[in-house]
Scaffold this active site. Structure first.
Site, mmCIF file in Angstrom:
data_model
loop_
_atom_site.group_PDB
_atom_site.id
_atom_site.type_symbol
_atom_site.label_atom_id
_atom_site.label_comp_id
_atom_site.label_asym_id
_atom_site.label_seq_id
_atom_site.Cartn_x
_atom_site.Cartn_y
_atom_site.Cartn_z
ATOM 1 N N HIS A 385 0.846 -1.298 0.031
ATOM 2 C CA HIS A 385 0.100 -0.170 0.125
ATOM 3 C C HIS A 385 0.751 1.371 -0.082
ATOM 4 O O HIS A 385 0.404 2.418 -0.160
ATOM 5 C CB HIS A 385 -1.120 -0.020 1.216
ATOM 6 C CG HIS A 385 -2.174 0.642 1.059
ATOM 7 N ND1 HIS A 385 -2.502 1.518 0.002
ATOM 8 C CD2 HIS A 385 -3.309 0.440 1.719
ATOM 9 C CE1 HIS A 385 -3.852 2.001 0.045
ATOM 10 N NE2 HIS A 385 -4.230 1.193 1.047
ATOM 11 N N ASP A 389 -2.138 2.214 -4.551
ATOM 12 C CA ASP A 389 -3.703 2.566 -3.868
ATOM 13 C C ASP A 389 -4.601 1.351 -4.167
ATOM 14 O O ASP A 389 -4.668 0.756 -5.140
ATOM 15 C CB ASP A 389 -3.977 3.971 -4.527
ATOM 16 C CG ASP A 389 -3.100 5.098 -4.138
ATOM 17 O OD1 ASP A 389 -2.311 4.937 -2.889
ATOM 18 O OD2 ASP A 389 -3.035 6.198 -4.833
#
Length: 414
Positions: A385, A389
């Site tokens: 992450h 995204d």
């Protein structure tokens, strides 16, 4: 005169290895370039060839020992070793020439008639465990590994085809105490490959901000295409048409559209790749290995299937090369072949994402307002992450899903 056999150069940045098994025992005839030992590195197993012909001398290290590049492993004594496949002289069958330790393992079938291949000591540790677990007589198992050696898969196959035993006679009273206390344990040292896998996976969990997103895919169209063309495909290309070819090709297209999924983090920089080197997880006797399909985005489905098939075969034989394990920009792991319904795969550093495939299962789904039964598969994308995204991860999975549900998209590059 004796010739020393030393640990060869093992590859870039690899300075040590673990002795996995001895393929030749003291007194065995050895030909030039014939493998005498197997070394386990962080990535693959490497066989050590004999530099000269002669007779196997003394082992300088034991199975399980860690050895440095350039260290002496054994000696080869001068003698007639040109015919390595010939039966060993009678003198080599004496107790003095027997293996010094049970861990020492020459491969099954290496020396027909040499007097060692029928012994449990002639099997690698993993194969011996499988023999004990399944109660299989190794003398009845045909080896499919390199040079006819028995693999763990050979033992499992023999166990599955073994007829059910006849009802046993009533046990003698004296045997009852032994049966009641049958709670054995076995302590086995982790192989270097397993240690490396454990270390890298834990590092991935500790370093990456890992998250997994899921989707499911209707496999109807791919199954129909495979059923329709599999015979023609195999006849033309010499390889079976599987599902991995479709998924690898669809993944390369989705990676092109979502380049961050194909990228990696290097310090404070993001490295984007304009090529797709796909790592595919395959099983080997020592654990899961991940060879790389170079430039998979430039390959046809047939070439991809041939490459994966070759990787799988050589992984079972322990014949993958170190260079084939390096690199990779994205990984695909197919747990469905083992029956997995859903999982959260772990990233293979320095990559930033891994795709998990699972078993195909018929489930009720709604199509055009009607409940129908369709062959469905869950897809799982684990990603870092810090770089990717949620929107990009979901978009990647949707693009993959669209290509699999309508394979024409793969053909027209849509």
């Amino acid at each position: 005169m004796a010739t020393e056999v030393t640990v060869p150069v093992l590859g870039e940045s690899i300075t040590e290895a673990t002795l996995g098994e001895w393929l030749k025992q003291p007194g065995d005839p050895v030909a030039v370039d014939e493998p005498i030992a197997s070394l386990e590195t962080d990535k693959v197993s490497v066989e050590v060839p004999s530099p000269v012909a002669g007779v196997m001398g003394q082992h300088a290290v034991a199975v399980g020992d860690t050895v440095q590049v350039g260290a002496m492993l054994a000696t080869i004594d001068s003698g007639d070793g040109a015919a390595a496949s010939a039966p060993a002289p009678a003198a080599t069958a004496t107790p003095a020439a027997a293996p010094a330790k049970d861990e020492s393992g020459a491969g099954y079938g290496d020396q027909p008639g040499a007097g060692t291949s029928d012994s449990p000591a002639a099997l690698s540790p993993s194969v011996r465990r499988a023999v004990l677990e399944h109660g299989v007589d190794p003398g009845t198992v045909k080896g499919t590994g390199r040079d006819g050696r028995i693999t763990k898969e050979d033992v499992t196959a023999a166990a599955s085809s073994k007829p059910a035993p006849a009802p046993a006679a009533a046990p003698a009273p004296a045997a009852a105490p032994a049966a009641a206390s049958g709670r054995g344990e076995e302590r086995v040292r982790m192989t270097r490959l397993r240690q490396t896998i454990a270390k890298r996976l834990k590092e991935a969990q500790n370093t990456a901000a890992m998250l997994t997103t899921f989707n499911d895919v209707d496999m109807t169209a791919v199954i129909e295409a495979r059923a329709k063309y599999k015979d023609l495909f195999e006849k033309k290309h010499g390889v079976r048409l599987g599902f991995m070819g479709f998924f690898v090709k669809a993944a390369t297209m989705a990676l092109r559209d979502i380049p961050s999924v194909n990228a990696s983090i290097d310090g404070d920089d993001i490295v984007y790749h304009d090529y797709a080197d796909i790592s595919v997880a395959v099983s080997s006797p020592g654990g899961l290995v991940v060879p790389v399909i170079r430039d998979a985005d430039q390959m046809s489905v047939a070439t991809i299937e041939k490459t994966i098939g070759d990787f799988g075969k050589r992984a079972k034989e322990g014949a993958l090369k170190m260079d084939e394990m390096k690199g990779g920009t994205f990984t695909i792991s197919n747990g469905g072949v083992f029956g997995s319904l859903m999982s959260t795969p772990i990233i293979n550093p320095p990559q930033s994402a891994v795709l998990g495939l699972h078993r195909i299962e018929e489930r009720p789904v709604v199509v055009d307002g009607q409940i129908v039964i369709r062959p469905m598969m869950y897809l799982a994308l684990s990603y870092d992450h810090r770089l990717i995204d949620g929107r990009e991860a979901v978009t990647f999975l949707v693009a993959l899903k669209n290509a699999i549900e309508d394979p024409t998209r793969i053909l027209i590059d849509l």
